[in-house]
Scaffold this active site. Structure first.
Site, mmCIF file in Angstrom:
data_model
loop_
_atom_site.group_PDB
_atom_site.id
_atom_site.type_symbol
_atom_site.label_atom_id
_atom_site.label_comp_id
_atom_site.label_asym_id
_atom_site.label_seq_id
_atom_site.Cartn_x
_atom_site.Cartn_y
_atom_site.Cartn_z
ATOM 1 C CE1 TYR A 52 -4.032 1.614 -0.332
ATOM 2 C CE2 TYR A 52 -3.638 2.567 1.836
ATOM 3 C CZ TYR A 52 -4.365 2.512 0.672
ATOM 4 O OH TYR A 52 -5.448 3.341 0.496
ATOM 5 C CE LYS A 107 -20.237 -21.441 -15.034
ATOM 6 N NZ LYS A 107 -21.386 -20.959 -15.798
#
Length: 401
Positions: A52, A107
């Site tokens: 970060y 899925k």
């Protein structure tokens, strides 16, 4: 011919699928089936500075100067979004986006398990074609491929066409093309077991929705000359005045013998029944088919005819269910198709890539091909790599990579 669920489970060495309880199913979905895991450490101040601020700013600046670097330094190049509006979920129909989310999560989980691809579900609270297309255009910087899922016909055809045209990445409506790929593989396998080719088969497709249209198209592309399509009102034929544009196109290209009437007329003497609707088919109609008939009763969770009943008349029976032999399941196709397309850097998924995928699926069966094994198990770890390799090769050969 068809084993019982318990016999099948025992033969495959798997758990007794008939013993799954209501509580076990809901416990397996508690809190959802997905999570995000880190690919870089975040244990120290140094780790934080790299992942970060301030380190991340260097990467962002580099991408701002050269957007192609996003493929290397973010997950977008390997990220598939599973997109639905919840309008045609499994055999449940229009249950809405929130109720469709468990299916889309499943899925996404399958993408990760079988192809190693990261995937996130996106369910949209709209059925407006323009809004769905526009949403995906605006989200394009966030993903590398689009798996459209459980969108009702005929809107699904326009949505897929427009998204393919608008985006420079692989896009596939799996209810159409994943189903078609596995059906083609299974029919090739069944015909090979019987020692005949597919070109001479009389095929009846029950269902003129997303899957029915795509399966008809891929079977005809593979050389099947005699395909008759049924919708809820009977045979899709040129003499009907109640057909929408999609069905009118089917009527022009199919039914070479000019049949009219109902399923009774279509199935008499037919070689193959391909069930892709939520309806049922009477036992006597299967009995009227030609000798050595092939029955693919694929409606889920309830097949158009029970496999044990179909097996009284048909030589080869397949379903979409995991508790009977010959499961025709899209998971044999879509993980490898998208992996191959992304591996090749393909801009789209072509018909040649789909047929290559079908050939690869059947190739995995090899010497194990039999009346009760015309396609591999959906859990066979060889399938996705074989499909991905074949699809990537086809993409390069067709110049879309």
């Amino acid at each position: 011919m068809t084993d019982s669920p318990n016999a099948t489970a025992s033969k495959n060495g798997s758990d007794d699928l008939s013993a799954i309880t209501h509580e076990e199913i809901f416990a397996g979905h508690l809190g959802g089936k997905l999570t995000v895991e880190l690919s870089a450490p975040l244990e120290t101040q140094r780790d934080l500075s790299i992942a970060y601020t301030p380190g991340v700013a260097q990467v962002s600046r580099a991408i701002a100067e050269d957007e192609s670097l996003a493929k290397r330094y973010t997950w977008t190049d390997r990220l598939v979004v599973v997109v639905s509006d919840g309008s045609a979920v499994l055999g449940l129909g229009d249950i809405g986006p929130r109720a469709s989310l468990p299916v889309m999560e499943g899925k996404a989980a399958l993408f990760k398990k079988f192809a190693g691809l990261d995937s996130i579900p996106i369910v949209l609270d709209t059925k407006d074609v323009d809004e769905i297309v526009e949403t995906l255009i605006r989200l394009r910087p966030s993903f590398g491929a689009v798996n459209l899922e459980d969108i009702s016909a005929p809107r699904c055809f326009e949505i897929e066409k427009r998204v393919v045209e608008a985006l420079d990445c692989p896009v596939m409506h799996d209810d159409q093309h994943g189903t078609a790929i596995v059906v083609l593989a299974a029919l090739n396998g069944a015909a090979k077991v019987q020692g005949r080719g597919v070109s001479g088969l009389k095929v009846v497709v029950s269902g003129a929705g997303a899957a029915g249209v795509a399966c008809t198209n891929i079977l005809m592309a593979a050389g099947v000359a005699d395909v008759t399509v049924l919708d809820s009102k009977g045979i899709v034929s040129r003499d009907r005045s109640d057909l929408n544009a999609v069905k009118s196109d089917l009527a022009r290209r199919t039914n070479p013998r000019g049949l009219t009437g109902s399923a009774v007329d279509a199935l008499a003497g037919a070689d193959v029944f391909l069930g892709l609707s939520a309806g049922t088919i009477a036992e006597e109609l299967i009995a009227s088919m030609a000798p050595e008939a092939i029955v693919f009763a694929m409606s889920n969770p309830d097949p158009e005819i029970h496999p044990d009943v179909a097996a009284k008349y048909a030589s080869i029976v397949a379903t979409g269910r995991s508790d009977f032999p010959n499961q025709i399941n899209n998971v044999l196709a879509f993980p490898g198709v998208f992996k191959g397309a992304l591996d090749a850097g393909a801009r789209r998924i072509t018909e040649g890539m789909k047929i290559a995928a079908a050939d690869a699926i059947l190739g995995v069966v090899g010497d194990e091909l039999a009346p009760d094994k015309i396609v591999p198990s959906p859990l066979d770890p060889r399938v996705a790599p074989a499909v991905a390799e074949a699809v990537a090769a086809a993409a390069r050969a067709e110049g879309v990579a």
